[in-house]
Design an enzyme around this catalytic site. Structure first.
Site, mmCIF file in Angstrom:
data_model
loop_
_atom_site.group_PDB
_atom_site.id
_atom_site.type_symbol
_atom_site.label_atom_id
_atom_site.label_comp_id
_atom_site.label_asym_id
_atom_site.label_seq_id
_atom_site.Cartn_x
_atom_site.Cartn_y
_atom_site.Cartn_z
ATOM 1 N N SER A 53 37.868 30.395 74.600
ATOM 2 C CA SER A 53 36.628 30.236 73.844
ATOM 3 C C SER A 53 35.911 31.573 73.691
ATOM 4 O O SER A 53 35.808 32.336 74.645
ATOM 5 C CB SER A 53 35.723 29.242 74.569
ATOM 6 O OG SER A 53 36.404 28.008 74.693
ATOM 7 N N ALA A 54 35.422 31.814 72.496
ATOM 8 C CA ALA A 54 34.689 33.040 72.155
ATOM 9 C C ALA A 54 35.523 34.301 72.396
ATOM 10 O O ALA A 54 35.016 35.328 72.831
ATOM 11 C CB ALA A 54 33.356 33.109 72.902
ATOM 12 N N CYS A 55 36.835 34.216 72.112
ATOM 13 C CA CYS A 55 37.719 35.382 72.249
ATOM 14 C C CYS A 55 38.428 35.737 70.952
ATOM 15 O O CYS A 55 39.442 36.437 70.966
ATOM 16 C CB CYS A 55 38.714 35.154 73.373
ATOM 17 S SG CYS A 55 37.940 35.166 75.002
ATOM 18 N N GLY A 56 37.923 35.247 69.813
ATOM 19 C CA GLY A 56 38.400 35.809 68.556
ATOM 20 C C GLY A 56 39.224 34.924 67.639
ATOM 21 O O GLY A 56 39.800 35.434 66.678
ATOM 22 N N ARG A 116 29.333 24.163 76.760
ATOM 23 C CA ARG A 116 30.124 23.141 77.417
ATOM 24 C C ARG A 116 29.899 23.193 78.932
ATOM 25 O O ARG A 116 29.650 24.236 79.509
ATOM 26 C CB ARG A 116 31.615 23.328 77.115
ATOM 27 C CG ARG A 116 32.015 22.891 75.706
ATOM 28 C CD ARG A 116 33.510 23.026 75.469
ATOM 29 N NE ARG A 116 33.913 24.414 75.475
ATOM 30 C CZ ARG A 116 34.465 25.021 76.503
ATOM 31 N NH1 ARG A 116 34.727 24.366 77.624
ATOM 32 N NH2 ARG A 116 34.770 26.291 76.436
ATOM 33 N N THR A 135 38.230 32.355 65.448
ATOM 34 C CA THR A 135 37.646 32.226 64.111
ATOM 35 C C THR A 135 37.800 33.547 63.349
ATOM 36 O O THR A 135 38.155 33.562 62.170
ATOM 37 C CB THR A 135 36.162 31.834 64.208
ATOM 38 O OG1 THR A 135 36.074 30.612 64.935
ATOM 39 C CG2 THR A 135 35.536 31.658 62.844
ATOM 40 N N HIS A 185 44.742 24.698 71.580
ATOM 41 C CA HIS A 185 43.499 25.414 71.263
ATOM 42 C C HIS A 185 43.868 26.655 70.449
ATOM 43 O O HIS A 185 43.792 27.778 70.950
ATOM 44 C CB HIS A 185 42.808 25.794 72.578
ATOM 45 C CG HIS A 185 41.400 26.284 72.432
ATOM 46 N ND1 HIS A 185 40.778 27.082 73.384
ATOM 47 C CD2 HIS A 185 40.475 26.095 71.459
ATOM 48 C CE1 HIS A 185 39.546 27.340 72.996
ATOM 49 N NE2 HIS A 185 39.341 26.766 71.842
ATOM 50 N N TYR A 219 25.282 18.926 72.985
ATOM 51 C CA TYR A 219 25.810 20.194 72.492
ATOM 52 C C TYR A 219 27.320 20.213 72.241
ATOM 53 O O TYR A 219 28.106 19.810 73.100
ATOM 54 C CB TYR A 219 25.459 21.327 73.468
ATOM 55 C CG TYR A 219 25.679 22.667 72.823
ATOM 56 C CD1 TYR A 219 24.704 23.215 72.009
ATOM 57 C CD2 TYR A 219 26.880 23.332 72.965
ATOM 58 C CE1 TYR A 219 24.912 24.413 71.367
ATOM 59 C CE2 TYR A 219 27.100 24.536 72.322
ATOM 60 C CZ TYR A 219 26.109 25.073 71.524
ATOM 61 O OH TYR A 219 26.324 26.261 70.882
ATOM 62 N N SER A 266 25.129 30.755 70.239
ATOM 63 C CA SER A 266 24.614 30.088 69.031
ATOM 64 C C SER A 266 25.780 29.890 68.060
ATOM 65 O O SER A 266 26.743 30.658 68.056
ATOM 66 C CB SER A 266 23.491 30.902 68.396
ATOM 67 O OG SER A 266 23.889 32.242 68.199
ATOM 68 N N ARG A 267 25.695 28.839 67.259
ATOM 69 C CA ARG A 267 26.849 28.411 66.452
ATOM 70 C C ARG A 267 26.459 28.097 65.015
ATOM 71 O O ARG A 267 25.315 27.747 64.741
ATOM 72 C CB ARG A 267 27.452 27.142 67.073
ATOM 73 C CG ARG A 267 28.016 27.329 68.471
ATOM 74 C CD ARG A 267 29.478 27.625 68.450
ATOM 75 N NE ARG A 267 29.979 28.097 69.742
ATOM 76 C CZ ARG A 267 31.284 28.335 69.968
ATOM 77 N NH1 ARG A 267 32.176 28.151 69.028
ATOM 78 N NH2 ARG A 267 31.669 28.794 71.139
ATOM 79 N N LYS A 304 36.933 18.855 71.080
ATOM 80 C CA LYS A 304 37.688 19.155 72.292
ATOM 81 C C LYS A 304 38.108 17.874 73.030
ATOM 82 O O LYS A 304 39.211 17.789 73.570
ATOM 83 C CB LYS A 304 36.879 20.076 73.216
ATOM 84 C CG LYS A 304 36.565 21.454 72.600
ATOM 85 C CD LYS A 304 37.801 22.096 72.105
ATOM 86 C CE LYS A 304 37.750 23.483 71.492
ATOM 87 N NZ LYS A 304 36.691 24.378 71.530
ATOM 88 N N ASP A 356 40.408 26.673 65.307
ATOM 89 C CA ASP A 356 40.163 26.311 66.710
ATOM 90 C C ASP A 356 41.244 25.409 67.319
ATOM 91 O O ASP A 356 41.552 25.545 68.489
ATOM 92 C CB ASP A 356 38.802 25.617 66.830
ATOM 93 C CG ASP A 356 38.253 25.601 68.259
ATOM 94 O OD1 ASP A 356 38.253 26.656 68.917
ATOM 95 O OD2 ASP A 356 37.856 24.523 68.731
#
Ligand code: GTP
Ligand code: SPV
Ligand code: MN
Length: 591
Positions: free
Chosen positions: A259-262, A80, A264, A237, A208, A374-375, A217, A286
């Site tokens: 984001s990317a802090c756990g 992002r 999922t 979020h 992306y 990567s996702r 988002k 999310d």
């Protein structure tokens, strides 16, 4: 005698408002072809086959990874772009110091020039979608127009898309308009514009994730948070997870981490062997839309239908559910490849990368094989622990709300807010180390209130006031907690094992909600004593646990001063209640 059923109406004849908008966009962008998305699996498969033929998608080893594909984005388009994301409201103050702002007229003029003729020789895809269960009064619809087949496929996995959504739009008459073009991927001609007063989004120059999948988002957080404020609910979020205790009671918890802090990982955690009888069900990973219910509780739906999750770190030890889930029917973006066409990423115990995420022979001196952001894109129904309530039109009742961040020091493993108003301050005070989910430096602590810094569609001061108002309406409000799974020792090692073991912290929270667990006042809120946490079967040194549950008064006085300075920039709009709550904590810590 059997009568032939009438042919379904063409999509382009279902909603005049949508058709007129598509026509005006077609005239502006000049595509070679227009395709309406029906939302069938056959349609998605045909589109994927086309992309494989064109070399845009790579089919992965069909034996080990059936129906899995790899997409490589432009190397300069992997996350992002918060500095190019704008909220365009008539008044700049409505967007607040937390957003980039542009006046709507200038923004439209700028975007109009970028969109003019931008789809020549390309296909324009029309994707009607519904955020939330298709028959839920809490769900909201939108239409995304895009010239990226990759974006179209992602939207088909991530949302309830196609004919059913368009039929709902035709009935309701309103929808969020999201116009997206990949453009020429020039980072200097890339803008993500939001017009909450018009319920519209314009995104140009990136293909992306959160920049381009406009239901996620852009709609479900930035536009929805604005609508939610007007209508008395919250767009957050947050993951939503159901926890069934050995006693057979199920409670739902919503948690906001940056984001990317756990999120999922927490949403699909696997209970440790030493906690028999616990079961975990994912409702969302999310985004949560939270509504005060007639019973005085807060009810949550997950507006999404799939996961766009971080790949690196996913393995049978950290998250077996996710590891199993992404072995079929999954679209990978920017992972590496093994010699036998299997996906590979850092943290995977098996396989050897030979091709990196950019498609080059893997050379460790050039960095990781898979991009750190990567996702995977996968439908939530493939999650082995997916909740039976994902399609429940009422949603699920929330017993606890958790805020958290990635902090190597300061924040303890867990603490509980004194009450709702203090909880709003706890959320507003979240700070976290930046990650690869957004372009920019990684690992620097920044303010990320409620994990919404990049996603709140209006002035944070008004947003916190709204949180206080919603809380006042609830006769049975959720309790509010703060967690930090990421505290480290001086050598940089994580003090807490995390992942499945996080259930121990969640179990303490549920006991607190039932008034069955102890806690001590640590000044910043209520903390478990070491004996209040179930650590049975864990190899955790008593000193480590004490360190995890410690509040360093000196560090916290500094933290509180920094929070105060941060909040001050919101000036007169800042609710006085937050300042009062901060003063209480300061006094308790002797500041
Ligand atoms: P977004 O999709 O960007 O919103 O991210 P997210 O909040 O869903 O984060 P996710 O669960 O994908 O985790 C991001 C990274 O943190 C991954 O590399 C995980 O392996 C790692 N992680 C998740 N949970 C834990 C934990 O409890 N402890 C530690 N040490 N790492 C974790
Ligand atoms: C995030 O960054 O919080 C994500 C990924 O969930 S994206 O869809 O790119 O926003
Ligand atoms: Mn996210």
């Amino acid at each position: 005698m059997a009568t032939a059923s009438p042919l379904p109406k063409p999509m382009s004849q279902l909603s005049r408002a949508v058709t007129e908008w598509v026509e005006s966009v077609r005239a502006l962008t000049q595509p070679a072809e227009v395709r309406w998305c029906e939302g069938t699996r056959a349609e998605r498969e045909a589109l994927m086959a086309e992309l494989v033929r064109d070399g845009e998608l790579l089919r992965l080893d069909p034996h080990a990874f059936p129906d899995c594909y790899l997409y490589r984005s432009d190397p300069a388009d992997v996350a992002r772009v918060e500095h190019l994301t704008y909220i365009c409201t008539a008044s700049k103050e409505d967007a607040g110091p937390n957003n980039n702002w542009m006046d709507p007229q200038s923004a439209h003029a700028k975007m109009h020039e970028l969109f003019r003729g931008c789809m020549r020789a390309r296909t324009l895809y029309v994707i009607p979608y519904c955020m939330g269960p298709i028959d839920s009064p809490l769900a909201r619809c939108g239409v995304e127009i895009t010239d990226s087949a990759y974006v179209a496929i992602n939207m088909m996995i991530m949302t309830r898309s196609g004919r059913a959504a368009l039929e709902r739009i035709a009935r309701e008459g309103t929808f969020v308009r999201g116009l997206h073009s990949t453009g020429e991927l020039d980072p200097n001609r890339r803008f993500i514009m939001h017009f909450p007063e018009e319920l519209s989004i314009e995104s140009f120059g990136s293909g992306y994730g959160g920049n381009a999948l406009l239901g996620k988002k852009c709609h479900a957080l930035r536009i929805a948070s604005w609508q939610a404020r007007d209508e008395g609910w919250l767009a957050e979020h947050m993951l939503i997870v159901g926890l069934r205790s050995p006693r057979g009671e199920t409670h739902y918890v919503a948690a906001a981490f940056p984001s990317a802090c756990g999120k999922t990982n927490l949403a699909m955690l696997i209970p440790p062997d030493s906690m028999p009888g616990w079961q975990v069900f994912t409702v969302g990973d999310d985004i949560a839309w939270l509504h005060p219910g007639p019973d005085g509780r807060l009810w949550a739906i997950n507006p999404e239908a799939g996961y766009f999750g971080v790949v690196p770190g996913t393995n049978p030890q950290t998250n077996r559910n996710a590891y199993e889930m992404i072995r079929r029917d999954t679209l990978f973006t920017n992972v590496a490849l093994t010699a036998d066409q299997r996906p590979w990423w850092e943290g995977l115990p098996e396989g050897t990368p030979v091709i990196d995420w950019q498609g080059r022979p893997y050379d460790p001196s050039r960095g990781p094989a898979a991009h750190p952001n990567s996702r995977f894109t996968v439908a939530s129904k493939h999650n082995p622990c997916c909740s039976t309530h994902v399609d429940d039109p009422r949603g699920v009742p929330i017993s606890a709300i958790i805020f958290g961040g990635r902090r190597r020091e300061v924040a303890p493993l867990v603490y509980e807010a004194r009450d709702w108003a203090h909880g709003v301050l706890v959320g507003a005070s979240v700070a976290s180390e930046t990650t690869a989910a957004a372009v920019g430096q990684v690992g620097v602590v920044r303010r990320d209130p409620m994990a919404m810094q990049p996603f709140c569609g209006y002035n944070f001061a008004d947003y916190w006031r709204h949180w206080l108002t919603v809380g006042a309406k609830l006769t049975r409000p959720p309790r509010i907690f703060h967690v930090n799974w990421f505290r480290r020792d001086p050598q940089g090692k994580f003090l807490w094992p995390g992942y499945g073991e996080n259930l121990r912290v969640l179990a303490w929270m549920l006991e607190r909600c039932a008034d069955k667990a102890g806690a001590v006042d640590g000044g910043i809120g209520l903390l478990p004593r070491p004996e209040d946490l179930n650590t049975q079967g864990m190899a955790l040194e008593p000193e480590t646990l004490r360190a995890l549950l410690s509040v360093d008064a000196e560090l916290w006085r500094k933290e509180i001063a920094e929070t105060g300075a941060y909040l001050e920039q919101y000036g007169e709009r800042l609710p006085a209640q937050l300042t009062a709550e901060l003063a209480k904590s300061a006094a308790a810590l002797g500041a």
